[in-house]
Enzyme design. Structure first.
Site, PDB file in Angstrom:
ATOM      1  N   HIS A   1       1.019  -1.151  -0.025  1.00 30.93           N
ATOM      2  CA  HIS A   1       0.012   0.142  -0.009  1.00 30.93           C
ATOM      3  C   HIS A   1       0.833   1.305  -0.128  1.00 30.93           C
ATOM      4  CE1 HIS A   1      -3.881  -1.894   0.440  1.00 30.93           C
ATOM      5  NE2 HIS A   1      -3.667  -2.561   1.396  1.00 30.93           N
TER       6      HIS A   1
ATOM      7  N   CYS B   1      -0.024   2.502  -4.669  1.00 29.76           N
ATOM      8  CA  CYS B   1      -1.013   3.889  -5.051  1.00 29.76           C
ATOM      9  C   CYS B   1      -0.213   5.013  -4.678  1.00 29.76           C
ATOM     10  CB  CYS B   1      -2.269   3.717  -4.161  1.00 29.76           C
ATOM     11  SG  CYS B   1      -3.746   2.767  -4.709  1.00 29.76           S
TER      12      CYS B   1
END
Length: 281
Positions: free
Chosen positions: A87, A127
């Protein structure tokens, strides 16, 4: 925490794959299903291409820093590849403990003398924000984003050493998709190397082809993410044409025009060399 090492020869090209699938129980970040498929496929392909591959899974932020610092302190034959899958937000990825890892610091390790003149390539599957690229259902698709606010990270660009390329799954500010069958970014990269003779391409051509295939061949499905797209991008500070996946003993390598390498080395050896960063995508 786990680590895998393949038998190591004297001096070889090397790859470090850091992948975070599961976070600590007290960390508010979701499991990233599909990471194992990305990891295993990358390992298989890079090993076949002659890289000594190290895999580190579900390690803390400090462990990520330490792993890349250690790799930067060993020389390579011609090329080092670093892969981080986790992440993330703009400028950072997260360790299994939920602590941020600044990409600028990771890149900066590779500006030392042992990596001077060597090719460095980073792939970042994470991301870089929360925006979704409106396009036109991948059931079960998730995004590799997290909830903390975004950071500005121009320093990330300036930290990229000369003779380095960074391939991002998504542009600044946008989310990247992760599927239980693997991420579109990593799986497309593997397809290019394994099935479409991408290993014979000069690196900027390979990265441009990757951008094209991710942008035009992927489209999310489902009620929540249906119609959303993804666009990978890259940044490069290479000062010459680079063929990182061509085996010097293979037929493909003999097809590379030697005058290109000669001319490039002349440019690199000029006394007044300055770093130029080119961003595409």
């Amino acid at each position: 925490m786990s680590a895998c090492r393949h038998p190591k020869e004297s001096v070889r090209n090397r790859a470090l794959i850091v992948c975070i699938e599961n976070f600590y129980l007290d960390v508010d970040l979701t499991q990233r299903r599909g990471v194992k498929r990305d990891m295993k496929r990358l390992d298989k392909i890079l090993t076949k291409l002659g890289f000594h591959v190290v895999i580190k899974k579900d390690i803390k932020a400090d462990g990520i820093y330490e792993a890349f610092k250690a790799e930067s302190e060993e020389t390579v034959k011609e090329c080092f590849i670093g892969v981080i899958s986790s992440h993330g937000e703009e400028g950072v990825v997260f360790g299994a403990d939920g602590c941020p890892v600044k990409l600028a610091e990771v890149y900066s390790y590779f500006g030392g003398p042992l990596m001077e003149g060597k090719n460095k390539l980073f792939l970042i599957q994470a991301c870089r924000g929360h925006a979704l690229d409106g396009g036109v259902e991948t059931d079960g698709v998730e995004t590799d984003s997290s909830s903390p606010e975004e950071e500005e990270s121009l320093s990330e660009l300036f930290s990229i050493p000369i003779d380095t390329a960074v391939m991002y799954a998504t542009p600044p500010g946008y989310a990247a998709f992760m599927h239980p069958l693997g991420s579109v970014f990593i799986q497309t990269f593997c397809d290019l190397l394994e099935k479409e003779r991408g290993s014979d391409l000069e690196i900027t051509r390979l990265m441009t082809r990757l951008n094209h295939q991710v942008a035009y061949n992927f489209q999310a499905r489902g009620k929540v993410l249906g119609g959303k797209k993804q666009m990978s991008c890259f940044v490069t500070s290479f000062t010459r044409e680079v063929f990182p996946f061509v085996d010097s003993s293979s037929t493909a390598a003999t097809e590379v025009d030697p005058s290109l390498t000669f001319t490039a080395r002349q440019l690199v050896n000029e006394p007044e060399r300055t770093q130029k960063i080119i961003s595409l995508g």
